[in-house]
Design an enzyme around this catalytic site. Structure first.
Site, PDB file in Angstrom:
ATOM      1  N   LYS A 183      -3.406  -3.903  11.187  1.00  0.00           N
ATOM      2  CA  LYS A 183      -3.070  -4.162   9.788  1.00  0.00           C
ATOM      3  C   LYS A 183      -1.663  -3.665   9.476  1.00  0.00           C
ATOM      4  CE  LYS A 183      -5.230  -3.309   5.220  1.00  0.00           C
ATOM      5  NZ  LYS A 183      -6.360  -2.607   4.581  1.00  0.00           N
ATOM      6  N   SER A 200      -9.075  -5.267   1.590  1.00  0.00           N
ATOM      7  CA  SER A 200      -7.687  -5.593   1.830  1.00  0.00           C
ATOM      8  C   SER A 200      -7.370  -5.898   3.292  1.00  0.00           C
ATOM      9  CB  SER A 200      -6.805  -4.443   1.349  1.00  0.00           C
ATOM     10  OG  SER A 200      -7.028  -3.259   2.081  1.00  0.00           O
ATOM     11  N   SER A 206     -12.345  -1.766   2.088  1.00  0.00           N
ATOM     12  CA  SER A 206     -11.412  -2.737   2.655  1.00  0.00           C
ATOM     13  C   SER A 206     -11.610  -3.055   4.122  1.00  0.00           C
ATOM     14  CB  SER A 206      -9.966  -2.262   2.432  1.00  0.00           C
ATOM     15  OG  SER A 206      -9.629  -2.345   1.073  1.00  0.00           O
TER      16      SER A 206
END
Length: 467
Positions: free
Chosen positions: A81, A155, A179
């Site tokens: 990420k 997210s 997330s």
């Protein structure tokens, strides 16, 4: 060898094939990159793909193997990420507002490289990780491999989309209010938020005032365990697990007491019938597997807990904005959330952070009478792309809070909590349940998730356009 099958085999099986010599890392990484080139213009899972360096890392892994060397993830492609630092690149956190480059890899990336992983690319996230979907005005929409009209969540939406589409054997996400669990649930994957402090966040000491944990998102429970064993911080604040995570996936745990709760964290929050049904169906399956399953809807101190989370969330949005090189480039909604955070009295922020331990202790009282807690992950099926885009910021925030009501409490408390695939909607979209463990007890969560996966395998079913 069918390379499409290998791309969907998951990190653990890929590691086995590489170790046996049936496959080279160059072959695997080349096929993963081919799939990215073929499909990611539409999905938008990656912010950047490291094609040249990934192929070089694959060749280096093959050369090591030829010399008789080995490592747990040697030659396996992994995505990370974009809030995890990579040397020489800005740590963008879903924005177009950062230009300063990181001097060194984050500890997670360092440990992945040490385990032999090939870092294929960086995955997309919403600005500052503030939303349960992955969209922004400047980066566009990240789509769900199961349906391009739906979001993969957020997210860590890009990480989940990359794994679900067979681009990588596993991906790293972060979780400050669900997330990891939200995108795993939305894309039919396994995602476990580990115990707070289990995975080092260095160069950050903590993120979001201690709410954030980092961990893998994977196709199989065994994939998660293999990757997590490599990135766990043996010197961190979390109590060491009882055994390796890999061993836990197949460990016999005996008869456990599992509490089932369908009670949202707050009044008046609706729960879709499809979500309710998969939780109760999973509860029935756990009973068939020999566990003692009881219905228990504990009082979770809703007002104190929700106030504590909301204040920390808004405060963190303001902190995140102020840490950027060019905050004026943020989307209007992100600016509005940060502005709400600036209006909070500093005394209130300190108070709610201090209150976190009491909220966590109150929540953990449930484990005095059970070993695991089973709940929904989300209160509804996956979001449609742009579903809330025309709503006011406050209205969208309230909708997000209702949808994710079962998740942020465990960020405050710090407990391990997993999203476990549990079927599909009538329209073919993934559904999931949440398994929450006692503090520091990922192993029990992994053992029971492994039982569920063996009883009802989920990874054989793939997004139709990608499998």
């Amino acid at each position: 060898m069918d390379l499409t099958e290998v791309c969907f085999a998951g990190a653990a099986r890929q590691a086995e094939l590489l170790r046996s010599g049936e496959l080279t890392s160059r072959e695997l990484v080349t096929e993963c990159l081919r799939r990215v080139h073929a499909h990611d213009r539409d999905l938008n899972a990656f912010r950047v793909v490291f094609e040249t360096s990934a192929l070089a890392e694959a060749d280096a892994a093959d050369a090591r193997r030829a010399r008789g060397e080995d490592a747990p993830l040697l030659g396996v492609p992994i995505a990370v990420k974009e809030d995890l630092a990579i040397a020489g690149l800005p740590t963008t956190r879903g924005t177009d507002a950062v230009s300063k480059v990181a001097e060194a890899d984050s500890e997670v990336v360092r440990l992945l490289r040490a385990a032999g992983a090939v870092i294929l690319g960086r995955t997309r996230m919403p600005e500052l990780g503030l939303w349960p979907y992955t969209e922004s005005s400047w980066a566009g929409v990240t789509r769900n491999p199961w349906s391009r009209d739906h979001s993969p969540g957020g997210s860590s939406g890009g990480s989940a989309a990359a794994v679900a589409a067979g681009f990588v054997g596993g991906a790293i996400g972060t979780d400050g209010a669900g997330s990891i669990r939200i995108p795993a649930a939305s894309t039919g994957l396994f995602g476990l938020k580990p115990q707070r402090g289990r995975v080092s966040l260095l160069p950050d000491e903590q993120v979001w005032t201690g709410l954030v944990a980092a961990g893998p998102i994977t196709r199989h429970v065994a994939d998660w365990a293999l990757i997590a064993d490599q990135i766990s911080d043996s010197n961190g604040p979390a109590r060491p697990p009882r055994s390796s995570f890999v061993a836990a996936t197949t460990a016999e745990v005996g008869r456990l007491r599992v509490a089932v709760s369908l009670r949202p964290w707050g009044p008046g929050i609706p729960l879709s019938q499809e979500v309710r049904d998969v939780v109760l169906d999973t509860a029935s399956l756990l009973g068939d597997l020999g566990h003692d399953v009881v219905r228990l809807d504990p009082e979770m101190n809703d007002i104190a807990g929700s106030t504590a989370f909301a204040a920390r969330y808004l405060h963190c949005a303001d902190i995140g904005r102020n840490a950027l090189d060019r905050p004026s480039r943020l989307d209007r909604r992100t600016q509005q959330i940060a502005a709400l955070g600036r209006r909070l009295p500093s005394g209130l922020v300190r108070k709610v952070i201090e209150q976190g331990d009491r909220v966590g202790a109150h929540a953990n009282r449930i484990f005095s009478g059970c070993d695991l807690l089973l709940t929904p992950v989300l209160t509804r099926p996956p979001l449609r792309v742009g579903e809330w885009s025309r709503w006011s910021t406050v209205r969208a925030l309230l909708a997000a809070a209702r949808m994710t009501t079962f998740l942020p409490l465990w960020n405050i408390a710090g407990n391990p909590a997993a999203s476990v695939p549990s079927g599909h909607t009538r329209d073919g979209l993934p559904l999931a349940v949440q398994l929450v463990g006692r503090s520091h007890d990922e192993c029990t969560v992994l053992s029971v998730a492994g039982q569920l996966e063996r009883a009802r395998p989920w990874a054989d079913r793939r997004p139709p356009a990608f499998g």
